[in-house]
Design an enzyme around this catalytic site. Sequence first.
Site, PDB file in Angstrom:
ATOM      1  N   ASP A 163       2.999   4.083 -10.055  1.00 48.26           N
ATOM      2  CA  ASP A 163       3.410   3.228  -8.900  1.00 48.26           C
ATOM      3  C   ASP A 163       3.476   3.425  -8.539  1.00 48.26           C
ATOM      4  O   ASP A 163       5.159   3.470  -8.455  1.00 48.26           O
ATOM      5  CB  ASP A 163       2.948   1.379  -9.922  1.00 48.26           C
ATOM      6  CG  ASP A 163       2.919   0.299  -9.368  1.00 48.26           C
ATOM      7  OD1 ASP A 163       0.881   0.560  -9.048  1.00 48.26           O
ATOM      8  OD2 ASP A 163       3.637   0.324  -9.045  1.00 48.26           O
ATOM      9  N   GLU A 167       1.706   7.289  -7.015  1.00 47.30           N
ATOM     10  CA  GLU A 167       0.197   6.765  -6.135  1.00 47.30           C
ATOM     11  C   GLU A 167       1.549   6.466  -4.766  1.00 47.30           C
ATOM     12  O   GLU A 167       2.007   5.819  -4.452  1.00 47.30           O
ATOM     13  CB  GLU A 167       0.247   5.457  -6.769  1.00 47.30           C
ATOM     14  CG  GLU A 167      -0.658   4.654  -6.143  1.00 47.30           C
ATOM     15  CD  GLU A 167      -0.060   2.785  -5.970  1.00 47.30           C
ATOM     16  OE1 GLU A 167      -1.072   2.582  -5.035  1.00 47.30           O
ATOM     17  OE2 GLU A 167       0.529   2.755  -6.039  1.00 47.30           O
TER      18      GLU A 167
HETATM   19  C1  ABC Z   1      -1.803  -9.467  -6.545  1.00 46.24           C
HETATM   20  C2  ABC Z   1      -3.222 -10.241  -6.314  1.00 46.24           C
HETATM   21  C3  ABC Z   1      -4.186 -10.275  -5.805  1.00 46.24           C
HETATM   22  C4  ABC Z   1      -3.244 -10.529  -4.160  1.00 46.24           C
HETATM   23  C5  ABC Z   1      -2.093 -10.058  -3.962  1.00 46.24           C
HETATM   24  C6  ABC Z   1      -1.434  -9.817  -2.788  1.00 46.24           C
HETATM   25  O1  ABC Z   1      -1.535  -9.896  -5.074  1.00 46.24           O
HETATM   26  O2  ABC Z   1      -3.658 -10.114  -7.841  1.00 46.24           O
HETATM   27  O3  ABC Z   1      -5.118 -10.964  -5.667  1.00 46.24           O
HETATM   28  O4  ABC Z   1      -4.702  -9.878  -3.251  1.00 46.24           O
HETATM   29  C7  ABC Z   1      -0.425  -5.517  -9.121  1.00 46.24           C
HETATM   30  C8  ABC Z   1      -1.346  -5.551  -9.097  1.00 46.24           C
HETATM   31  C9  ABC Z   1      -2.179  -6.314  -8.175  1.00 46.24           C
HETATM   32  C10 ABC Z   1      -1.577  -7.899  -7.507  1.00 46.24           C
HETATM   33  C11 ABC Z   1      -0.572  -6.521  -7.284  1.00 46.24           C
HETATM   34  C12 ABC Z   1       0.757  -7.690  -6.777  1.00 46.24           C
HETATM   35  O5  ABC Z   1       0.084  -6.380  -8.583  1.00 46.24           O
HETATM   36  O6  ABC Z   1      -2.053  -4.530 -10.319  1.00 46.24           O
HETATM   37  O7  ABC Z   1      -3.773  -7.608  -8.745  1.00 46.24           O
HETATM   38  O8  ABC Z   1      -2.275  -7.918  -6.658  1.00 46.24           O
HETATM   39  O9  ABC Z   1       0.573  -8.662  -7.261  1.00 46.24           O
HETATM   40  C13 ABC Z   1      -0.380  -0.309  -7.239  1.00 46.24           C
HETATM   41  C14 ABC Z   1      -1.076  -0.400  -8.201  1.00 46.24           C
HETATM   42  C15 ABC Z   1      -1.367  -1.779  -8.170  1.00 46.24           C
HETATM   43  C16 ABC Z   1      -0.514  -2.793  -8.198  1.00 46.24           C
HETATM   44  C17 ABC Z   1       0.731  -2.976  -7.627  1.00 46.24           C
HETATM   45  C18 ABC Z   1       1.935  -3.053  -7.979  1.00 46.24           C
HETATM   46  C19 ABC Z   1       1.226  -1.265  -7.243  1.00 46.24           C
HETATM   47  O10 ABC Z   1      -1.841   0.237  -7.861  1.00 46.24           O
HETATM   48  O11 ABC Z   1      -2.565  -2.374  -9.035  1.00 46.24           O
HETATM   49  O12 ABC Z   1      -0.207  -4.059  -7.593  1.00 46.24           O
HETATM   50  O13 ABC Z   1       2.659  -3.374  -9.296  1.00 46.24           O
HETATM   51  C20 ABC Z   1       0.023  -0.907  -1.591  1.00 46.24           C
HETATM   52  C21 ABC Z   1       1.080  -0.201  -2.593  1.00 46.24           C
HETATM   53  C22 ABC Z   1       0.218  -0.304  -3.119  1.00 46.24           C
HETATM   54  C23 ABC Z   1       0.294  -0.676  -4.472  1.00 46.24           C
HETATM   55  C24 ABC Z   1      -1.485  -1.740  -3.482  1.00 46.24           C
HETATM   56  C25 ABC Z   1      -2.408  -2.414  -3.916  1.00 46.24           C
HETATM   57  O14 ABC Z   1      -0.409  -2.124  -2.174  1.00 46.24           O
HETATM   58  O15 ABC Z   1       2.221   0.988  -2.021  1.00 46.24           O
HETATM   59  O16 ABC Z   1       1.879   1.423  -4.061  1.00 46.24           O
HETATM   60  N1  ABC Z   1      -0.925  -0.496  -5.787  1.00 46.24           N
HETATM   61  C26 ABC Z   1      -2.021   0.234   3.216  1.00 46.24           C
HETATM   62  C27 ABC Z   1      -0.288   0.247   2.742  1.00 46.24           C
HETATM   63  C28 ABC Z   1      -0.483   0.774   1.459  1.00 46.24           C
HETATM   64  C29 ABC Z   1      -1.177  -1.125   0.808  1.00 46.24           C
HETATM   65  C30 ABC Z   1      -2.274  -1.050   1.146  1.00 46.24           C
HETATM   66  C31 ABC Z   1      -2.454  -2.016   0.548  1.00 46.24           C
HETATM   67  O17 ABC Z   1      -2.250  -0.945   2.535  1.00 46.24           O
HETATM   68  O18 ABC Z   1       0.047   1.495   3.510  1.00 46.24           O
HETATM   69  O19 ABC Z   1       1.265   0.707   1.020  1.00 46.24           O
HETATM   70  O20 ABC Z   1      -1.078  -0.378  -0.707  1.00 46.24           O
HETATM   71  O21 ABC Z   1      -2.150  -3.021   0.897  1.00 46.24           O
HETATM   72  C32 ABC Z   1      -5.413   2.817   5.113  1.00 46.24           C
HETATM   73  C33 ABC Z   1      -3.568   3.271   5.423  1.00 46.24           C
HETATM   74  C34 ABC Z   1      -3.264   2.770   4.318  1.00 46.24           C
HETATM   75  C35 ABC Z   1      -3.402   1.707   4.343  1.00 46.24           C
HETATM   76  C36 ABC Z   1      -4.710   1.505   3.178  1.00 46.24           C
HETATM   77  C37 ABC Z   1      -5.170   0.296   3.306  1.00 46.24           C
HETATM   78  O22 ABC Z   1      -5.495   1.215   4.774  1.00 46.24           O
HETATM   79  O23 ABC Z   1      -3.981   4.670   5.887  1.00 46.24           O
HETATM   80  O24 ABC Z   1      -1.716   3.211   4.432  1.00 46.24           O
HETATM   81  O25 ABC Z   1      -2.551   1.256   2.961  1.00 46.24           O
HETATM   82  O26 ABC Z   1      -6.456   3.510   6.291  1.00 46.24           O
END
Ligand code: ABC
Length: 475
Positions: A204, A228
Amino acid sequence: ATADEWRGRSIYQIITDRYALPSGSANTTCDTTRQTFCGGTWKGIRDNLDYIQKMGFTAIWISPVNKNYEGPRTAYGDPYHGYWVQDISQLNSKFGTEDDLNDLITELHRRGMYIMVDIVVNHVMVTSTTNPDYSNCFFKDASFYHPYCPIVYGNATSEEVCWFGDEKVPLADVNTSNPTVIERYGQWIEEFVQKYKIDGLRIDAAKHVQKSFWPPFCKKAGVFCMGEVFGGAEVDPVAEWQGPDALDSVLNFPMYTALRDAYTIPGPANTTQLDQVFAEAKSKFHDTTVLGNFLENHDVPRWHNLSVDPQSLYNAMTWNFMSDGIPIVYYGQEQSFSGSGDPNNREALWPSGYANTTSYQYITTLNQLRNFLVNTTDWAKQETNILTSSPTGFAILKGSIISILTTIGSPPQEGAHISVKTPFETATALTNVITCQQWVVGANRMIDAQYSLGGVPTILVPSDQLSGSGLCGTD
Ligand code: ABC
Ligand code: CA
């Protein structure tokens, strides 16, 4: 298992809380918007492995198994997803006992299947950014954490040392440069992998930890590490995380983005981007044949939410199975679940009745062909090439298999076609394993896929290479 051993596998991704109730428990409904536990467990998965194995999958990836935050409900509900880890030295009792986890893994291995476990080492969940309490955490002293700062995306240092999450659910960033942290994490992963006989790790938030952390950590783990690295169509920022100085593999976000933007209907119909991503991936990734290919996961909208046309899914999915990389199907995709992003894309599977749908059958055929090729040839190692590229779709070649994958969708289009220059002699007999129709290579080694019956995918296998596959009446 090593990257070499994983290359030929195909993975079914499971949210443990949402896949299956343990047998004997009362059927419940699951309201995803409530963001709380719906009752799925490791025992539930074990009791329902036939459904996955009969679809042809040879591995599963499950939610993090370690102990999570257990306090009062937060603004984002409860940690039903397993990512709010606190103590990696304990298991998450919400998903079952140590025996239940062992039983699941033993049963997978008895079936010849692999287990991939999701792990979280970048952060732990706490309840305050100003006065965090680490007493329930694996690292109990504040000196093992970076001081609080919110992540500024796009700034690599900030992504590494600042805190993921937000004020509502703070996720304290572990100081993964601290030598004691490095040592204790190394010891932990070595023991953890051996104790539960884990075959591979899904790591993760891999890009939120400094790259140099991973090679020694994964060496201690001694198994396949798939990170990831959340990204978009840009290849460089993802590709830099695969290789000897980083991880064995990463999830293929660039290809996901490119397939989504080319195939979803309605969608941008951007086939040019897919061409570019494909070419860049070839030159920039360390090894495209072990990347994790997907069309859905628990962080992005379901395909069916973006695209109602089933043929858009079948054509894009065939890319993932029949080109380089390890195909990953997110549970519920075979039931055409249509949730938007988190938390709506985490539906319970049980209300579907685990039905034998058209998608279930299509995936079964893809796995059957791929497993046959993997078991009898070095197909998985051969590099895919694009034979034809046009706004109507693509023809790709991997080994001796040609897949013709159109973007036009279900409605018949008189005159729409994709012509392909094959590597085969004129008059070679090919079998389309989707329809079992025979094709014959025409003059100048050409074949032509026509869409007067709609935009279905075509997978052509030289007919003399099909025996033993069980496909199209062969045994
Ligand atoms: C919680 C709530 C949600 C609420 C959120 C703010 O908080 O449940 O309702 O909206 C876990 C849970 C989630 C929880 C989070 C935080 O924890 O599953 O439900 O959300 O409490 C991993 C996992 C993911 C997990 C975590 C945390 C990490 O798969 O399920 O979440 O352990 C980032 C991280 C990535 C993470 C992801 C969710 O967020 O890097 O590790 N996933 C940009 C950024 C990315 C970012 C992404 C999404 O946005 O660069 O780093 O990921 O926010 C492209 C760009 C990308 C861009 C995308 C969106 O667009 O090139 O760079 O990514 O074009
Ligand atoms: Ca970090």
